[in-house]
Design a protein around this motif. Structure first.
Motif: not given
Lengths: 49, 612
Positions: B561-565
């Protein structure tokens, strides 16, 4: 000690002896800055790391 | 046998790579283990993984190669401060504590950390340092399929260099030309990333994605005031508009004055037509600079092969222009073109340059499809999924492929976790979210309900390599999703005059082709061609989807998800699956349907990661 040797050989190979006074100034001035704050965490600026 | 561990760390996106006798055995980014996006810390987990992959201890490693030279970088800092003094005091004050306490003593720090990882480490004398841009150049040339090539590296800044030109021949690679800080194409692009309110060092690809919504109305202004581009491709930036050399911002008030608006402050301001036009303008300028450089190099060296690396080489729109321009008939781009790839480059540089190791040129290249990360066997997958409380069934490969292709054909969004993890920023079919590209609502659905990111962001297609030309204007393979190509005319939709007049994000409401989910508003697509030899399982899935639908294309976006590696383990994959609107998760042979899972396992996932 090995750090100073490496730094000296760096200055010699790069022919940047003129940086030496700046480095000495930095050691003194930098020490003041370092001692005056608790953390070495700086804001993330692209070019200073 | 010579064994070299390459390390990129302490700045951005740290990574480790293992090279044995010139062959890349393993490489991984630390963020995938720590779950901290662009983790810059000492890559302990990545090092442990790389060693375990080859069954080695640090005592077996002949050399540890670090990807840049801290003294040289410090020299650049000092000279910049002295040149600009008394301006820059604030920046100086911010930088010095970190440098005087840590960064200047990097060798000692690294030795200590390595000894902490494994006490058999051979000591500081086994650590070598490669220049930042040499690491990039080595990562671009040595794994390439060329015996001889021009090697161009472009990024923000390393030590002094921001742009280098090298010639690679056999097992040698020598840098011949450099452009030095503060004149940097990467920093120019980052300055506009900052100005349009995105995060420097990670939001550049958003700016690139935003560009097709705007018009390049500021291109002439940029070329007139900000960058002096010469016919040979060399350039200078007018520093009076920038603040990055001495300040704590990328651009200054004069920069804002030039364009008539203050910088957008991140998420709080809306994205206006102005920002889209700015994005389109800097994108065109970047392409013009890159093309001027590559055309000049092609003429000067008369070598038909070009290798690219450095952060700017992740600008796949510019890469597509280089490829179509044809000044260099053959182009190879390092898939981990950013700083993580420096780990591979430093290790290869040590092997070929320091040890004089032989180079074996392989086709299509020596990166193994970039599948250099950890893999999980059936037992590991089973154990991890069980400990998560997942409900799943494990099938043989053909059944698993059949079930997955069925789900995709029914319009379901699938989390796909297979084999070794990709090295580099792109998901290439090992840690991917897949979906049907024919659906007009898929792009919006994936952005808002699965990735939780801005609705303007485009998605990329994976296509069977043998069918690529049926869909895209692309005559060469693009296995690493680093080339943008146009969707073929015969697949494009005919627009009504009203639709033609739509501007900005309204353009998203119109299906532009028969594969609308992967067709950007300018009819472009960031294509990944999937070859049966390097990526057999994913190729088989695409073939299964084609069998069911007649379509050889899938939406392929990174599994996060956004911001997650990107997910690194089956546990990460399950967490992400439960937290999003994904319908199906396939991990190895194990298939999980959302409806079968215990809803109480759904965790607050998105909020765990800082937005990028």
């Amino acid at each position: 000690m090995s750090f100073i040797t490496e730094l000296w050989s760096f200055l010699r190979i790069r022919k940047k002896y003129w940086l030496l006074p700046a480095l000495l100034f930095l050691v003194i001035f930098g020490a003041l800055i370092v001692l005056s704050q608790g953390s070495a965490v700086a804001p993330f600026i692209y070019t200073i790391f | 046998m010579s064994k070299i561990l390459g390390i990129s760390a302490f700045y951005h996106d740290s990574a480790a790579a293992l090279v044995v006798d010139g062959e890349i055995i393993a490489a991984a980014q630390e963020e995938r283990f720590t779950r901290n996006k662009n983790d810059a810390s000492y890559p302990e987990n990545a090092i442990k993984f790389a060693l375990a992959e080859a069954g080695l201890s640090l005592g077996d490693i002949d050399y540890v190669a670090f990807y840049d030279k801290p003294f040289l970088k410090f020299e650049r800092l000092l000279e910049t401060y002295i040149t600009n003094a008394p301006q820059g005091f604030q920046s100086f004050r911010s930088a010095m504590p970190v440098w005087l306490r840590e960064k200047l003593f990097l060798k000692r720090q690294l030795s200590k950390a390595l000894a902490g990882t494994d006490h058999t480490f051979r000591g500081p004398s086994s650590i070598l340092f490669s220049e930042h841009h040499y690491s990039h150049a080595a990562s671009a040339f040595f794994p390439s399929p060329f015996e001889e090539a021009v090697v161009l590296t472009l990024d923000g800044v390393g030590e002094w260099a921001t742009t280098t030109v090298a010639i690679g021949r056999g097992n040698t690679c020598e840098i011949l030309k450099e452009i030095h800080f503060p004149h940097s194409l990467g920093l120019l692009y980052s300055a506009f990333t900052y100005y349009t309110g995105f995060k420097v060092n990670s939001g550049e690809y958003k700016l690139m994605g935003l560009a097709p919504y705007g018009q390049p109305v500021y291109k002439a202004l940029i070329l007139e005031h900000l960058i002096d581009l010469r016919p040979d491709g060399s350039f200078q930036l007018d520093q009076k508009y920038f603040d990055y050399a001495t300040g704590l911002r990328m651009t200054n008030d004069r920069f804002a004055g030039l364009f008539g608006q203050m910088a957008r402050t991140a998420e709080s301001d809306s994205i206006e037509t102005f920002h889209m036009d700015i994005a389109a303008s800097i994108q065109e300028v970047t392409e013009e600079v890159v093309l001027t450089i590559t055309r000049a190099l092609a003429e000067e060296y008369a070598i038909p092969n070009l290798c690219l690396a450095g952060g700017v080489a992740l600008n796949c729109v510019a890469n597509g222009r280089i490829q179509r321009d044809g000044a260099f008939p053959n182009l190879w781009i390092q898939p981990a073109a950013g700083d993580a790839g420096g780990a591979v480059g430093a290790a290869l540089a040590a092997y070929h340059r320091e040890l004089g190791g032989k180079r074996v040129v392989k086709k299509p290249d020596s990166m193994r499809g970039s599948f250099l990360g950890p893999a999980f066997d059936v037992d590991q997958i089973d154990a991890e999924l069980r400990s998560c409380g997942a409900v799943f069934e494990t099938f043989d490969e053909s059944q698993m492929l059949s079930l997955t292709a069925d789900a995709l054909a029914e319009g379901k969004a699938v989390g796909w976790f297979q084999g070794r993890m990709e090295f580099g920023p792109r998901a290439l079919g090992a840690r991917s979210i897949l979906a049907d590209p024919r659906s007009a609502s898929m792009q919006r659905m994936l952005n808002l309900k699965i990735k939780y990111r801005e609705s303007f962001r485009p998605f990329a297609p994976s296509v069977l390599a043998e069918d690529a030309e049926k869909y895209f204007n692309l005559s060469v393979p693009s296995p690493y999703m680093l080339l943008v190509a146009a969707v073929n005319d015969d697949l494009r939709s005919v627009m009504t005059p009203e639709e033609e007049r739509l501007l900005g994000l309204e353009m998203l409401n119109v299906a532009r082709s028969t594969i609308p989910a992967v067709t950007h508003v300018d009819y472009s697509a960031r294509v990944q061609t999937v070859d049966a030899s390097t990526n057999p399982l994913y190729h088989a899935l695409l073939a299964g989807f084609r069998e069911r639908t007649g379509c050889s294309v899938l939406v392929n976006t990174s599994f996060n998800v956004r911001g997650e590696p990107i997910v690194g383990s089956p546990t990460d994959a399950f967490r992400c699956f439960m937290a999003t609107e994904l319908d199906l998760l396939v991990v190895g042979g194990s298939v999980l349907y959302k409806g079968d899972q215990d809803p109480s396992l759904r965790q607050e996932h998105q909020g765990r990661y800082e937005l990028d």
